[in-house]
Design an enzyme around this catalytic site. Structure first.
Site, PDB file in Angstrom:
ATOM      1  N   CYS A   1       0.820  -1.214   0.000  1.00  0.00           N
ATOM      2  CA  CYS A   1       0.000   0.000   0.000  1.00  0.00           C
ATOM      3  C   CYS A   1       0.850   1.259   0.000  1.00  0.00           C
ATOM      4  CB  CYS A   1      -0.929   0.014   1.212  1.00  0.00           C
ATOM      5  SG  CYS A   1      -0.043   0.056   2.771  1.00  0.00           S
TER       6      CYS A   1
ATOM      7  N   CYS B   1      -2.294  -3.769   8.331  1.00  0.00           N
ATOM      8  CA  CYS B   1      -1.814  -2.454   8.764  1.00  0.00           C
ATOM      9  C   CYS B   1      -1.096  -2.573  10.108  1.00  0.00           C
ATOM     10  CB  CYS B   1      -2.974  -1.474   8.868  1.00  0.00           C
ATOM     11  SG  CYS B   1      -4.045  -1.473   7.416  1.00  0.00           S
TER      12      CYS B   1
HETATM   13 FE1  FES Z   1      -1.354   0.522   4.283  1.00  0.00          FE
HETATM   14 FE2  FES Z   1      -3.082   0.312   6.213  1.00  0.00          FE
HETATM   15  S1  FES Z   1      -3.502   0.400   4.086  1.00  0.00           S
HETATM   16  S2  FES Z   1      -0.957   0.220   6.350  1.00  0.00           S
END
Ligand code: FES
Length: 152
Positions: free
Chosen positions: A33, A102
């Site tokens: 992400c 996360c």
């Molecule tokens: Fe990347 Fe939560 S979406 S750490």
């Protein structure tokens, strides 16, 4: 979807910032992400006396960073090394399954900061970080990037 504790730590994160005289600093990133977390620890007599963080990331990453700094304070280095992403998530009364990854950032940021402390004090080998999903930003190469490519 999110517990009250997650919303609280997201809206009012504890321990945001830097520690100028930190003696353990770790930065990790989630290759998937792109979120980044930096953890600063001040360790005296083997006890974490202060912890601060800066997170460029999603709400769950901010909340888990905040809780991680709360959990790590007052712990010995050895106790702090055992803090898992599950422990951070449980302390927040859980995270939705899609956001559990996360909390890996929080566990890895603590581990990277402790590794930095141990390295500075001649206590660590480069192999002692047990990283669960490597972003390579801690300077170690675990060859785990392909894990992210396979994930979805
Ligand atoms: Fe990347 Fe939560 S979406 S750490």
């Amino acid at each position: 979807m999110y517990s009250e504790k997650v919303m609280d730590h997201f809206s009012n994160p504890r321990n945001v910032g830097e520690i100028d005289d930190a003696n353990g600093v770790g930065q990790v990133g989630n290759a998937k992400c792109g979120d980044i977390m930096k953890m600063y620890l001040k360790i005296e007599d083997n006890i974490v006396v202060d912890a601060k963080f800066k997170t460029f990331g999603c709400g769950a990453a901010v909340a888990t960073s905040s809780m991680a700094t709360e959990l790590v304070k007052g712990k010995t280095v050895e106790e702090a090394m055992k803090i898992t992403n599950k422990a951070v998530a449980e302390a927040l009364d859980g995270l939705p399954p899609a956001k559990m990854h996360c909390s890996n950032l929080a566990e890895e940021a603590i581990a990277a900061a402790l590794e930095d402390y141990r390295r500075r004090n001649g206590l660590a080998s480069d192999e002692s970080v047990d990283c669960t999903g490597c972003c390579n930003s801690c300077g170690h190469s675990h060859g785990r990037e392909e894990d992210f490519e396979d994930e979805d």
